[in-house]
Design a protein around this motif. Structure first.
Motif, short mmCIF file in Angstrom:
data_model
loop_
_atom_site.label_atom_id
_atom_site.label_comp_id
_atom_site.label_asym_id
_atom_site.label_seq_id
_atom_site.Cartn_x
_atom_site.Cartn_y
_atom_site.Cartn_z
N THR A 211 81.64 23.31 21.25
CA THR A 211 81.33 21.92 21.54
C THR A 211 82.42 21.26 22.36
O THR A 211 82.15 20.53 23.32
CB THR A 211 81.13 21.13 20.22
N ALA A 214 82.39 22.50 25.95
CA ALA A 214 81.27 21.90 26.68
C ALA A 214 81.58 20.45 27.04
O ALA A 214 81.30 20.00 28.16
CB ALA A 214 79.99 21.99 25.84
N HIS A 215 82.17 19.73 26.09
CA HIS A 215 82.54 18.34 26.33
C HIS A 215 83.63 18.25 27.39
O HIS A 215 83.58 17.37 28.27
CB HIS A 215 83.03 17.71 25.03
N GLU A 217 84.20 20.38 29.82
CA GLU A 217 83.59 20.70 31.11
C GLU A 217 82.80 19.51 31.65
O GLU A 217 82.85 19.21 32.85
CB GLU A 217 82.68 21.92 30.98
N GLU A 218 82.10 18.83 30.76
CA GLU A 218 81.35 17.64 31.16
C GLU A 218 82.27 16.55 31.69
O GLU A 218 81.99 15.92 32.72
CB GLU A 218 80.55 17.12 29.96
#
Length: 297
Positions: A211, A214-215, A217-218
């Motif tokens: 998580t 992913a955060h 990278e966002e």
């Protein structure tokens, strides 16, 4: 039945290995001062799982004196590693939520680690059941401390992925409570409880790291979308090379590292930075980063 703890430990070993790999990746990409703690924690946990698996394997393969000697060796290493993890856990939870620990709390953390070490050694030497139960009690009290502290400070956790991870850890701690209680009451369940509890927490760490990555990278994609050469150049009239220097400053690189990255001399980097400071009307790296942050770049 003797093979079940070994199989569970192999499963935990595979998961905690992924935890360690992802922790290294996330630490290199994240900018949290405490991110290195995840690497140390995962590596320590990996060592504990490996030693537990070796102990289970030795018990199945060897007999007599060899089994006893190997058991004491693996048990000693496991106890020392577990005591370290216990102390690290109490410090890490406070670092993650940016909460300074008081002197009594720090002393209490080391006392807990020392107490666990003491009762564990006594349990190995004497095989007295009370010492074995006290091992679980000390660990349970440490986890209760972390859960209470996280619940009390939950509103101060700003990072969404960290906040989600903390609530997940709280939920898992409550879910594992019956397992720990049963292991205290029934001696034959203790070899099974250790890998089961370890599995629960390592899976939680794995989910958090996925998580968090992913955060991250966002956020990086958003940052790259907002922080463009055109946007900065239009406002401050910096050159393309100066923009590259600004981008590397944002990443936290030193002047020497920037020079190596761009294939230029340190003096040239110093000149670029001086021009950037002049064009943006700032006097330091911190002022430049604050300016970029205020402009949402």
């Amino acid at each position: 039945m003797d093979a079940v703890p070994l199989l569970l430990s192999f499963l935990a070993l595979s998961i905690v290995s992924m935890d360690l790999a992802l922790a290294v990746i996330w630490t290199r990409r994240a900018h949290y001062s405490w991110s290195w703690v995840l690497i140390v924690f995962s590596a320590s946990l990996l060592g504990a799982v490996v030693v537990f698996a070796l102990d289970c394997y030795s018990y199945m393969v060897f007999t007599g004196t060899a089994r006893l000697v190997l058991h004491y060796i693996w048990e000693g290493i496991l106890v020392a590693d577990s005591a370290f993890i216990l102390v690290l856990l109490m410090f890490a939870m406070n670092w993650i939520i940016a909460r300074p620990m008081s002197i009594p709390e720090k002393v209490g953390a080391f006392i807990s680690g020392g107490l666990y070490l003491g009762v564990s050694v006594a349990s190995v030497i004497t095989s007295f059941q009370l010492f074995s139960i006290m091992q679980y009690v000390v660990w349970t009290l440490a986890v209760v401390y972390c859960v209470v502290m996280l619940l009390y400070e939950r509103k101060s956790i700003k990072d969404k992925s960290v906040r989600t991870a903390c609530f997940t850890l709280i939920a898992i701690s409550f879910a594992m409570l019956p397992v720990v209680v049963l292991a205290m009451v029934f001696d034959f369940l203790r070899p099974f409880s250790i890998p089961v509890v370890c599995l629960a927490y390592t899976i939680a760490e794995l989910v958090f790291l996925f998580t968090a990555l992913a955060h991250q990278e966002e956020m990086e994609n958003k940052e790259h979308a907002d922080f463009s050469f055109e946007a900065v150049s239009d406002k401050y009239h910096i050159t393309e090379r100066e923009f590259e220097v600004v981008s590397l400053i944002k990443q936290g690189l030193t002047n020497k590292e920037i020079a190596s990255e761009l294939g230029i001399s340190v003096n040239t980097v110093n000149n670029h930075i001086a021009n950037i400071f002049s064009k943006t009307n700032v006097g330091s790296r911190i002022d430049l980063l604050n300016l970029l942050q205020e402009a949402s770049w």
